[in-house]
Design an enzyme around this catalytic site. Sequence first.
Site: not given
Length: 368
Positions: A188, A239, A243, A337
């Site tokens: 991510d 993504h 967010h 991440h």
Amino acid sequence: MAKKKKKDTKTLKALAIFVLVIGAVYLGLTVGKGAFKPDTTAKDDNENNTIAKEENDNKEKTDNELDETNTESEIHPEKEVKPESEEKSETEEPKVTEEEKDSEEEKPSDQEDIKEEENEETPQGSSTEDNFDMNVDASTLSNEGYSWSFKRNKEHKKVIGYNKFDIEQYGGYYIVNTDEKVIYLTFDEGYENGYTPTILDTLKANDVKATFFVTKPFIENNAELAKRMKDEGHIVGNHTVHHNRMYELTDDEIKYEIEETARYFEEMTGYKMDTFFRPPEGAYSERSLYLTGQLGYKTIFWSMAYADWDRNNQKGKEYAYNHVINNAHPGMISLLHAVSSSNTEALDDIIKTLKEQGYRFGNLYEIE
């Protein structure tokens, strides 16, 4: 007369002495009682120590419980990115509210700590026939919000995803239904913390392809890195722009968040964005999954993650390595991440060890 006066004087002296004696005795008893009063200080100290110990034990117990049941709050901050208007000047990691935490990872938490007994276990995989109905009215679907969660095991078997409806009917996946030792590596990218170039170098050196889920602000601030991902054969998924939790958005807002990110990615890199979507915070509803699928995207959750997003609270290379290796399983979709120094340092060893154990690294396009 003189004798009587003398006698009276003696009587007064005797009475005075008697009073003094009585006073002295009373004073002695009072002082003695104070001297021999039970000392409660030590008892209070012991009670305080006991309370402190119990609180510490409870904290350790809670930490252990969170390590057993992985929730989104363990592995994801509440926000990875700031609003668009602030992104260009962003040099610090945005302030986050720890939910899962690790959530993803892992509190973890303003998200629900989903307990095993409170959930219906609906095994998911990639073998079910595609039964996505494009003609459903989204307003008729439930918009109850959930935070993605799963149960780990120590036997390298497939994990159990906690979901109250079949997410695959809307194109949602957290694991690939296979007995093959294959792993789908995903990262991510809410913002850049200086580690993505090293991660790309490591993947290239090991001839491994991964998937990177990027936000619009990441693309805006790191267009060359985003382009490099595609140049080197990686999948770049969506993504969103801001967010946000998808189930909190209107139908039009969900469409904007996804389509605008894809549009901007193509504008900045010359590549079309791959049609894989990672919902921010792992937050979803039946309605949001349906609308995402209606836009042509598969929603990709995960079956391995840990609380790795806080760059100021990194667990270290050894922890990252052990967690991935100890939780590897067939069909695993791993979430890491890219802001994590621990992940970056451990990645090369992770890849080499998994290959030695017979795993290969697959491509999300293998999901049918």
